[in-house]
Design an enzyme around this catalytic site. Sequence first.
Site, PDB file in Angstrom:
ATOM      1  N   CYS A 194      34.976  39.801  52.668  1.00 15.01           N
ATOM      2  CA  CYS A 194      36.088  38.886  52.942  1.00 15.01           C
ATOM      3  C   CYS A 194      36.932  39.584  53.998  1.00 15.01           C
ATOM      4  O   CYS A 194      37.708  40.482  53.670  1.00 15.01           O
ATOM      5  CB  CYS A 194      36.901  38.604  51.691  1.00 15.01           C
ATOM      6  SG  CYS A 194      38.385  37.633  52.044  1.00 15.01           S
ATOM      7  N   CYS A 238      40.932  38.955  53.520  1.00 14.21           N
ATOM      8  CA  CYS A 238      41.696  39.508  52.395  1.00 14.21           C
ATOM      9  C   CYS A 238      40.755  40.139  51.386  1.00 14.21           C
ATOM     10  O   CYS A 238      40.182  41.188  51.664  1.00 14.21           O
ATOM     11  CB  CYS A 238      42.601  38.445  51.769  1.00 14.21           C
ATOM     12  SG  CYS A 238      41.764  36.908  51.332  1.00 14.21           S
ATOM     13  N   SER A 239      40.584  39.519  50.222  1.00 13.55           N
ATOM     14  CA  SER A 239      39.830  40.183  49.157  1.00 13.55           C
ATOM     15  C   SER A 239      39.094  39.196  48.266  1.00 13.55           C
ATOM     16  O   SER A 239      38.875  39.478  47.094  1.00 13.55           O
ATOM     17  CB  SER A 239      40.780  41.028  48.313  1.00 13.55           C
ATOM     18  OG  SER A 239      41.792  40.180  47.781  1.00 13.55           O
ATOM     19  N   CYS A 240      38.710  38.013  48.790  1.00 14.45           N
ATOM     20  CA  CYS A 240      37.986  37.025  47.984  1.00 14.45           C
ATOM     21  C   CYS A 240      36.727  37.671  47.402  1.00 14.45           C
ATOM     22  O   CYS A 240      35.954  38.303  48.125  1.00 14.45           O
ATOM     23  CB  CYS A 240      37.588  35.821  48.834  1.00 14.45           C
ATOM     24  SG  CYS A 240      38.995  34.992  49.592  1.00 14.45           S
TER      25      CYS A 240
END
Lengths: 92, 193
Positions: B98, B101-103
């Site tokens: 991702c 961000c941090s999906c």
Amino acid sequence: MLASGTPVRVKLDWPETRGPCHIRTPHYLRGHQGVVVRHLGDFPNPEALAFRRPEQILPLYHVRFPMAGLWPDQHGNNTVLVELYESWLEAA
Amino acid sequence: MNILEAPSEKLLAGIRKLLAEKNIATEAEIAERIRITDEASPARGAAMVARAWTDPDYKALMLRDGTLAAEAMGVPMRGLPPLGVLENTAELHNLVVCTLCSCYPRAVLGYPPFWFKSAAYRARAVRDPRAMLVEFGTTIPDDMKLEVVDSTADYRWMVLPRRPAGTEGWSAEQLAALVHEGDMIGITVPRVK
């Protein structure tokens, strides 16, 4: 609705330069050409959702890009597969 | 007081109170979500992978609709982003990142590894994925396609790895024990010790 196999270009646009925004289209793809793999469904536009603007439902697509077109010295067998909203795509 | 300097516990308590007062989420609902999040672990994804390796109908369901496939294994998916599953084959290896961000497919893999959110991983996965994978001990043959799946929006993605040779006749439990966190985001591939 865009069909699988449709060539598309990601808009070369930088809303970041115009004010506060929440964008799910990565910088490294702006202005680049890819191919629609499939329609993933319709979702509320996060750019509106983040600011509680009136809800706007947009088609979301999986789009494939050859990495060789994104970066120099790239392996020919590398691709990137990315979710992109229809509002960011234009005919290629 | 500047809100950025407020103690985080106080801010959190304030937000929880407002969520309850505005009928958005009750304390019980928040507690339930925390419990579900803490319970998720890579064992869930590994059980799905092992079943897909032994049950062609389940594999077809998993590739068509990951959310339904997770629910079929008892994973609570209500209110979570849809889950998509990408199949590794003899010709194609998938790697999940991702970049924004941090999906991460937390419902089926639990909390992400600490490096998943690092700027280095997020940049190198899309810029130099083959060399980065070698550093994780995974060499992708030159003639194999490598697809980097950048989770940017409303889906969460997991990888269905290839079943290793030498596992013929193994039970789903034995197979599940071979499958680790990294295998289901394409950092590593399952191996028979």
